[in-house]
Enzyme design. Sequence first.
Site, PDB file in Angstrom:
ATOM      1  N   CYS A 156       0.825  -1.223   0.000  1.00  0.00           N
ATOM      2  CA  CYS A 156       0.000   0.000   0.000  1.00  0.00           C
ATOM      3  C   CYS A 156       0.856   1.269   0.000  1.00  0.00           C
ATOM      4  CB  CYS A 156      -0.968  -0.017   1.164  1.00  0.00           C
ATOM      5  SG  CYS A 156      -0.220  -0.459   2.749  1.00  0.00           S
TER       6      CYS A 156
HETATM    7  N1  LIG Z   1      -4.095  -3.842   5.255  1.00  0.00           N
HETATM    8  C1  LIG Z   1      -3.562  -3.150   4.270  1.00  0.00           C
HETATM    9  O1  LIG Z   1      -3.682  -1.930   4.211  1.00  0.00           O
HETATM   10  C2  LIG Z   1      -2.804  -3.868   3.169  1.00  0.00           C
HETATM   11  C3  LIG Z   1      -2.559  -3.162   1.981  1.00  0.00           C
HETATM   12  C4  LIG Z   1      -1.880  -3.805   0.938  1.00  0.00           C
HETATM   13  C5  LIG Z   1      -1.472  -5.115   1.085  1.00  0.00           C
HETATM   14  N2  LIG Z   1      -1.708  -5.763   2.261  1.00  0.00           N
HETATM   15  C6  LIG Z   1      -1.310  -7.184   2.325  1.00  0.00           C
HETATM   16  O2  LIG Z   1      -2.499  -7.953   2.090  1.00  0.00           O
HETATM   17  C7  LIG Z   1      -2.424  -9.183   2.814  1.00  0.00           C
HETATM   18  C8  LIG Z   1      -3.644  -9.297   3.720  1.00  0.00           C
HETATM   19  O3  LIG Z   1      -3.615  -8.200   4.616  1.00  0.00           O
HETATM   20  P1  LIG Z   1      -4.858  -7.853   5.560  1.00  0.00           P
HETATM   21  O4  LIG Z   1      -4.561  -6.527   6.130  1.00  0.00           O
HETATM   22  O5  LIG Z   1      -6.123  -8.089   4.836  1.00  0.00           O
HETATM   23  O6  LIG Z   1      -4.655  -8.975   6.702  1.00  0.00           O
HETATM   24  P2  LIG Z   1      -5.690  -9.514   7.772  1.00  0.00           P
HETATM   25  O7  LIG Z   1      -6.797  -8.553   7.999  1.00  0.00           O
HETATM   26  O8  LIG Z   1      -4.875  -9.938   8.943  1.00  0.00           O
HETATM   27  O9  LIG Z   1      -6.303 -10.823   7.080  1.00  0.00           O
HETATM   28  C9  LIG Z   1      -5.516 -11.954   6.799  1.00  0.00           C
HETATM   29  C10 LIG Z   1      -6.406 -13.069   6.264  1.00  0.00           C
HETATM   30  O10 LIG Z   1      -5.568 -14.175   5.919  1.00  0.00           O
HETATM   31  C11 LIG Z   1      -6.056 -15.355   6.556  1.00  0.00           C
HETATM   32  N3  LIG Z   1      -4.927 -16.232   6.849  1.00  0.00           N
HETATM   33  C12 LIG Z   1      -3.938 -16.075   7.753  1.00  0.00           C
HETATM   34  N4  LIG Z   1      -3.050 -17.094   7.695  1.00  0.00           N
HETATM   35  C13 LIG Z   1      -3.505 -17.907   6.716  1.00  0.00           C
HETATM   36  C14 LIG Z   1      -3.034 -19.142   6.173  1.00  0.00           C
HETATM   37  N5  LIG Z   1      -1.910 -19.720   6.612  1.00  0.00           N
HETATM   38  N6  LIG Z   1      -3.756 -19.720   5.179  1.00  0.00           N
HETATM   39  C15 LIG Z   1      -4.887 -19.139   4.714  1.00  0.00           C
HETATM   40  N7  LIG Z   1      -5.393 -17.973   5.206  1.00  0.00           N
HETATM   41  C16 LIG Z   1      -4.694 -17.371   6.186  1.00  0.00           C
HETATM   42  C17 LIG Z   1      -6.768 -14.847   7.807  1.00  0.00           C
HETATM   43  O11 LIG Z   1      -7.728 -15.782   8.225  1.00  0.00           O
HETATM   44  P3  LIG Z   1      -7.742 -16.330   9.737  1.00  0.00           P
HETATM   45  O12 LIG Z   1      -7.945 -15.139  10.600  1.00  0.00           O
HETATM   46  O13 LIG Z   1      -8.867 -17.290   9.717  1.00  0.00           O
HETATM   47  O14 LIG Z   1      -6.384 -16.982   9.932  1.00  0.00           O
HETATM   48  C18 LIG Z   1      -7.432 -13.576   7.267  1.00  0.00           C
HETATM   49  O15 LIG Z   1      -8.616 -13.917   6.594  1.00  0.00           O
HETATM   50  C19 LIG Z   1      -1.088  -9.139   3.582  1.00  0.00           C
HETATM   51  O16 LIG Z   1      -0.116  -9.811   2.840  1.00  0.00           O
HETATM   52  C20 LIG Z   1      -0.782  -7.654   3.656  1.00  0.00           C
HETATM   53  O17 LIG Z   1       0.596  -7.389   3.788  1.00  0.00           O
HETATM   54  C21 LIG Z   1      -2.362  -5.178   3.302  1.00  0.00           C
END
Ligand SMILES: NC(=O)c1ccc[n+]([C@@H]2O[C@H](COP(=O)([O-])OP(=O)(O)OC[C@H]3O[C@@H](n4cnc5c(N)ncnc54)[C@H](OP(=O)(O)O)[C@@H]3O)[C@@H](O)[C@H]2O)c1
Length: 352
Positions: A156
């Site tokens: 991001c």
């Molecule tokens: N937040 C931002 O602003 C942003 C922006 C750009 C990119 N990103 C990237 O996008 C990705 C997701 O970020 P997020 O902020 O959406 O994270 P998040 O809110 O923590 O969500 C992570 C998701 O992944 C699942 N998960 C975790 N471990 C897993 C595994 N081993 N196998 C399958 N599912 C799994 C979790 O499910 P459970 O809870 O059931 O484990 C949850 O649904 C990350 O790589 C992050 O760096 C984030």
Amino acid sequence: MPDVKIIGATGYGGLGMVELLLRHPEFRIAAVAATQDVGKPLSAVWPYLEGYCDLPLHAPDAPDFLAVPADVVVCSTPDGVGMVNAGRELSAGRKFLDFSGDFRFNSEDLYAEYARRLGKDPQHKAPELLPRAVYGLAELHRDELGRADLVGNPGCFAVSCILGLAPAVGDGLVERAGIVCDCKSGISGAGKKPSPSHHYPERYDSMNAYRLSGHQHVMEVERELTNLAGAEIAVAFTPQVVPVCRGILSCLYGRLAPGIDQKRLLSAYREFYAASPFVAVKDAASPVATGDVRESNRCVVTVAADERTGTFRAISHIDNLLKGQAGSAVQNLNLMFGYPETLGLDRPAAHP
Ligand SMILES: NC(=O)c1ccc[n+]([C@@H]2O[C@H](COP(=O)([O-])OP(=O)(O)OC[C@H]3O[C@@H](n4cnc5c(N)ncnc54)[C@H](OP(=O)(O)O)[C@@H]3O)[C@@H](O)[C@H]2O)c1
């Protein structure tokens, strides 16, 4: 109508995908997965989706999830998950888009450096796939995305910095040395998982800089800017967390190249983004805030040449969860499947 499976559907990025795809005229959500709450409807975990997405949550590696037919799998999960799923899906003839750093780099060495910055295992689990991965920033890689079956969605902070600096660096409007990225992110940038430093009393009235010795997103920023400049670009990057939910404000500074004034800067930026529907360029007289891009896929870049001090300034505004994450992903899916880039995304910010 292409079917989409979402791994990580219960996180902020996965929910962003669900919300956008529910309104998208072409894509359909075929199945959703996460590690917790398996068997429950997604709407039981997030009741605001009741009646809109009641699909049951699968375990990502469960046979019933793998058996659901789909045209593309989106992995909105922490680093290290996409790389163990991508090969299987690509072999089954599906496209694959990952939100983490797993496919943002085309070489094992660059990935290893990225992983080391996060204290993770530097060994990529599917190195043979790296050369075919396309970096998912449509404004710079539109044509490659149209041919891609494997996409690494950008970080991001990286989206805001690259879009804010690309015209200046590409056209030589700013000196190559001494570029500074001073970037503030809302708290949702850290995802849904609570932690002591993201506990409300610690956060609501406090701001901090972090990872000053080398944030992982710097690598994407420098790689893309170096490609545009045709010469090595290094940036000094200061990530900060501020007490808002969503939004990134990146203040980007450098030395103006000789002879560059506000008029030239503005016209170069407007020309560079003329064919990019989600990037708007403003002059310093137009007030902009992250609230003006909230829940939209827009990036608004304000450019200001401070001729008195010879300083270049570009201020880049995005919603970290939309243009910085799920919005860019849908933009990329549109390109990967030959739809207009704006399909399902063409709406203004939500105000206030
Ligand atoms: N937040 C931002 O602003 C942003 C922006 C750009 C990119 N990103 C990237 O996008 C990705 C997701 O970020 P997020 O902020 O959406 O994270 P998040 O809110 O923590 O969500 C992570 C998701 O992944 C699942 N998960 C975790 N471990 C897993 C595994 N081993 N196998 C399958 N599912 C799994 C979790 O499910 P459970 O809870 O059931 O484990 C949850 O649904 C990350 O790589 C992050 O760096 C984030």
